[in-house]
Scaffold this motif. Sequence first.
Motif: not given
Lengths: 378, 378
Positions: A65-66, A69, A84-86, A88, A91, A94, A378, B9, B11, B262-264, B319-320, B339-340
């Motif tokens: 999720x991060x 991880x 498994x997190x959208x 952007x 990121x 990384x 994170x 970065x 959060x 950040x908005x994802x 994570x959301x 987004x972003x």
Amino acid sequence: MRPMLSTLDTPAALVDRERLARNIARMQSRLDSLGVKFRPHVKTTKCIEIARAQLEAGARGITVSTLKEAQQFHAAGFDDILYAVGLVPGKLQQVLALRQAGCNLKVITDNAAAAAEIGRAAREEGITLEVWIEIDTDGHRSGVKPESAQLIEVGRALVESGAVLGGVMTHAGSSYDLDTPEALAAMAEQERAGCVRAAERLREQGWACPNVSVGSTPTALSAKSLPGVTEVRAGVYVFFDLVMANVGVCAPQDIALSVLTTVIGHQPEKGWAIVDAGWMAMSRDRGTQKQRHDYGYGQVCGEDGNVLPGYVLTGANQEHGILSREGAKDEDIEKRFPVGTRLRILPNHACATGAQFPQYEAVGKDGAVVTWPRFYGW
Amino acid sequence: MRPMLSTLDTPAALVDRERLARNIARMQSRLDSLGVKFRPHVKTTKCIEIARAQLEAGARGITVSTLKEAQQFHAAGFDDILYAVGLVPGKLQQVLALRQAGCNLKVITDNAAAAAEIGRAAREEGITLEVWIEIDTDGHRSGVKPESAQLIEVGRALVESGAVLGGVMTHAGSSYDLDTPEALAAMAEQERAGCVRAAERLREQGWACPNVSVGSTPTALSAKSLPGVTEVRAGVYVFFDLVMANVGVCAPQDIALSVLTTVIGHQPEKGWAIVDAGWMAMSRDRGTQKQRHDYGYGQVCGEDGNVLPGYVLTGANQEHGILSREGAKDEDIEKRFPVGTRLRILPNHACATGAQFPQYEAVGKDGAVVTWPRFYGW
């Protein structure tokens, strides 16, 4: 001296190794019999030792999720990782660094503009990135609808930007709100059918879309059959918790994570014992509040792990928990739980409670303890 | 490259240094003018740099909620430490080790049997332990009542076992449930009067009882006068949070802790933006749920820290975070927060949100960032 349950300082995050092994075996054998691969979600434990046990039992790859991880598990030798997190664009560096370090990391998106930007930026770095599309099959959070125009737009943005459209994935998180086998089986089918339909629509465009990934602990344990699905993801099953007991997919005695605590005082006229597990140990999660049985901040068990029916944490301050009996006040609370009594508290939500601790104390049948670190941040 | 707000970065746990300094100065000058010492509770931050700033502003000694805090702060040079959770005999060896290492650690109890055992065991090790008695002035948690027979029993157990009865202490935690200046001032007086009365009764027995320690952030900021009190304790004031804004002792723009996010993604038909701060970042604390303004999982601000009225986190997965407008759905959510987009989220409860992060990113007026570590666990 060999560390033992009886000498641990409190509060501590205990893992019952027998229950853990049973939970891992139960999910793996279920998904084996359904003919799908299993990709456990390691956000629940953030613990290398437990994830290794999941792979040894037959899991293929992990879900994270991060990106921390992903970094930590890759450094420990895990390779096949789905983030498994959208994703952007912010990121992306990384992600590319992990890919360049040899990690078979896959990412997800549900947005055409982000997809185009991700594909373009990866290509500029000479990296072919595998991206899966997030599908919304139950309206609870993110993703594009299986029948939506956006699904094809996101697919096109990926293909045209040079990314690899690796598959579709969905998570029917609203299964947590259900509590009958019929409703859970119906939600599992809805999750399956929506995700498979999305893959079919992408394939009709001439795109391969080989992976179809679904899952949540309740739906994974409730699906009757999974035609068209290639893999299932689930996380909290490895510990289970009181929320899952209320959903109906485990019993309280299956729960492998608990918080070891000590009685530090009483308010006898209120029927309270005060323990040294407050919300800092239990987390602030009150996930059972709106379920059929509200366990407050947790179900009380003896130090041996046996449930003490009717005793729960009814309140919590940072380092104080308030233990009392549901319904009628216990007039003998001081005698029942004298100062120094050691108890275990089962958590509402294992992912949240585990996250409050730097390490798990894994307890075997003989009371011997092995320490397993977990990470956070994170 | 100098780290800047704009390159962090997400959060991340941001601390606004200007607001932090203002909050520290406000409490210190208030308690200076009331003629009492101030002993801040460092459980809120678990951060050496922030506690040093509190001492430099005039605080005398610190309060801790765990023995790990005592160990970490003593190792960093802090000496005068009050461990403000009832001590049980099982934790005594850790306490004695700190005393032997030269730490001026004081402990508390509200139980005669524990008091006798603590005093006896310390004496056997050749250590004179200073113990304060916990007083219950509002019925919210632990402590003995000021007029109770138990108060004298605990005092006698301490004196007869060879411990030093160093004082009395209380915490009117039920002040968190109030929200008018009148009710807060009345609770502050109740807290003061009860604790002073307990000290008087102990002194009538011929015991010195030099310290009279009271406090919570709401009562510390609401007391009209504090005759008989020698020191005040408070923790969350250093950051403040939305719970405190609802109580009425700060404004949202005083809150020094926020989560950078950040908005994802979006679900435009629902008026949702999805951000990368879920409950793992915000914590599961829903402390404003029953208050006059329910902020969900937090109040949304621009990256510059200015409140965006009406926008809150209405939901959270691990994570959301789900960002939406209170009341009428925002039809333009995608255009407003593409987004972003980077935002700050003010927390319900700063102690809980801070605990989710390994470090604070302390941001100055110019956007430059300094990293301050914090610790966790027991």
